[in-house]
Scaffold this motif. Sequence first.
Motif, PDB file in Angstrom:
ATOM      1  N   ASP A  25      -2.473  -9.637 -23.484  1.00  0.00           N
ATOM      2  CA  ASP A  25      -1.205 -10.367 -23.363  1.00  0.00           C
ATOM      3  C   ASP A  25      -0.447 -10.294 -24.687  1.00  0.00           C
ATOM      4  N   PRO A  26       0.754  -9.708 -24.696  1.00  0.00           N
ATOM      5  CA  PRO A  26       1.477  -9.552 -25.965  1.00  0.00           C
ATOM      6  C   PRO A  26       1.958 -10.865 -26.561  1.00  0.00           C
ATOM      7  N   GLY A  65       1.467 -10.642 -15.542  1.00  0.00           N
ATOM      8  CA  GLY A  65       1.630  -9.353 -14.880  1.00  0.00           C
ATOM      9  C   GLY A  65       0.568  -9.164 -13.804  1.00  0.00           C
ATOM     10  N   PHE A  66      -0.580  -8.605 -14.211  1.00  0.00           N
ATOM     11  CA  PHE A  66      -1.718  -8.383 -13.312  1.00  0.00           C
ATOM     12  C   PHE A  66      -1.335  -7.508 -12.117  1.00  0.00           C
ATOM     13  N   ILE A  67      -0.491  -6.515 -12.389  1.00  0.00           N
ATOM     14  CA  ILE A  67      -0.116  -5.541 -11.369  1.00  0.00           C
ATOM     15  C   ILE A  67      -1.096  -4.378 -11.442  1.00  0.00           C
ATOM     16  N   SER A  68      -1.581  -3.921 -10.276  1.00  0.00           N
ATOM     17  CA  SER A  68      -2.639  -2.917 -10.247  1.00  0.00           C
ATOM     18  C   SER A  68      -2.126  -1.487 -10.180  1.00  0.00           C
ATOM     19  N   SER A  69      -1.063  -1.265  -9.400  1.00  0.00           N
ATOM     20  CA  SER A  69      -0.581   0.092  -9.192  1.00  0.00           C
ATOM     21  C   SER A  69       0.840   0.045  -8.634  1.00  0.00           C
ATOM     22  N   PHE A  70       1.382   1.218  -8.348  1.00  0.00           N
ATOM     23  CA  PHE A  70       2.728   1.292  -7.762  1.00  0.00           C
ATOM     24  C   PHE A  70       2.723   0.982  -6.266  1.00  0.00           C
ATOM     25  N   SER A  77       0.219  -3.114 -21.849  1.00  0.00           N
ATOM     26  CA  SER A  77       0.509  -4.544 -21.681  1.00  0.00           C
ATOM     27  C   SER A  77       1.986  -4.823 -21.458  1.00  0.00           C
ATOM     28  N   HIS A  78       2.862  -4.115 -22.142  1.00  0.00           N
ATOM     29  CA  HIS A  78       4.299  -4.363 -21.984  1.00  0.00           C
ATOM     30  C   HIS A  78       4.785  -3.876 -20.614  1.00  0.00           C
TER      31      HIS A  78
END
Length: 322
Positions: free
Chosen positions: A266-267, A297-302, A17-18
Motif C-alpha cells: 500500500d503506497p 485496490g485488490f484487483i486480480s486481473s482485467f 501498487s499504484h
Amino acid sequence: MPLLKSTFFPTLPFRNSHFNTVYRALFMKEQVSYNRKRILTWDDDFIDLDFSLVGSKTLVVLIHGLEGSSQSKYIIAASNEMNAEGFDTVAFNLRGCSGEDNWLVQTYHSGKTEDVHFVINHLADTYSYDEIVIVGYSLGGNLTLKYMGEYAKTQSSKIKCAIAVSVPIDLASSGKEMGTFKNKIYVDEFLKTLRAKVLLKAKNFPEFNLDKEKLLKAKVFRDFDVLYTAPVFGFSGPEDYWEKASSKPYLASIEKPTILITSQDDPFLPAECYPIKEATASKNFYLEITKYGGHVGFISSFLPQENRWLENRMLNFIKQNL
C-alpha cells in the motif's frame, strides 16, 4: 493469535501498487440503485444514508474513505456483492460527502466516531434488523476500528462483526508517508476537493476566519489540518488530532470479531500501520496482510469476473461470524 494467511495473488500488471490503487476508480464500471434517507443529528445537522435493499434481516453498513461517498466504486461493488448474497446494505455518506454541503462548519474527520455511533444506533433502533455488520475503507476503516474499540462496551448488541480495509491506523506516520514524492499526485487530488469544500465553509461561515491564501498553498495533509481540521474540531494542533483520532490505540479493546485487510505494498501506509503485535495479542482483532493490492485496490486481473476477491473475502468473514 488472529494473523491470517492471504490467498490474494493478482496477475502481473496488478502487482504494481499504484496500478492496483487507481485501476478500480479509473476503469471499473459499477452501478447501483439507492434509496436515500436523510437523518437529522443531535447537533442540528444531517447525514444522508443510501440503502440498497433485498429484504434481508442483516444490514451491512459501508463507510467510505477520504472524500469518497456512496458513489465510490468500492462502495458500489461491495453493495452489489452483498445484495447478491442476500444482505441489505446502507452506504453511510460522511458529513458533506453526499453531494450537498452539510449545515455546520464542521464536516467529518478520521476519528469522528460519535457520528458512527449515532448512525448505528439509529439503524438498530429504527429498522427491524437482527444483525448489523460494519465495513469501512481507509478513513472509514479507521472510523470502524476506532469505533469497535472505543465503543466496545456501549455499542448495539446487533453488531456481529466488522471489516476494515487499507487503514491508516496511525495518522501521524501515514500523514508523513502521504507527504512523500511518490504520493504527490494522490494528495493533490484529495486537496482539490477538500479546498473547495473549506472555501465554501468560509463563505457560509465568515466567523470561521480562514486564511484562504495559506489554504490555496497547502501541499500536504498537515497544512490542511493546521488550517481546518484542528481549529474547527477543537484540537490543539494537527499532532493532537492525529494522536486522538488514530484507531491503533483502540485495537486492544475490540470485543467482537473484526478484521483488517491490508496490503504490504500500500503506497499510503508506513510500517506503523501494520498492527501485527496487536493482532497477535488479540482474541477478536484479525489481521490479513496481502503481498499485493495497493490502497483499496485488490484487483486480480482485467477480467471482471475475477475482480471480486476483496468482496468475496468480506463475505466469507461475515458468514463465519453471523
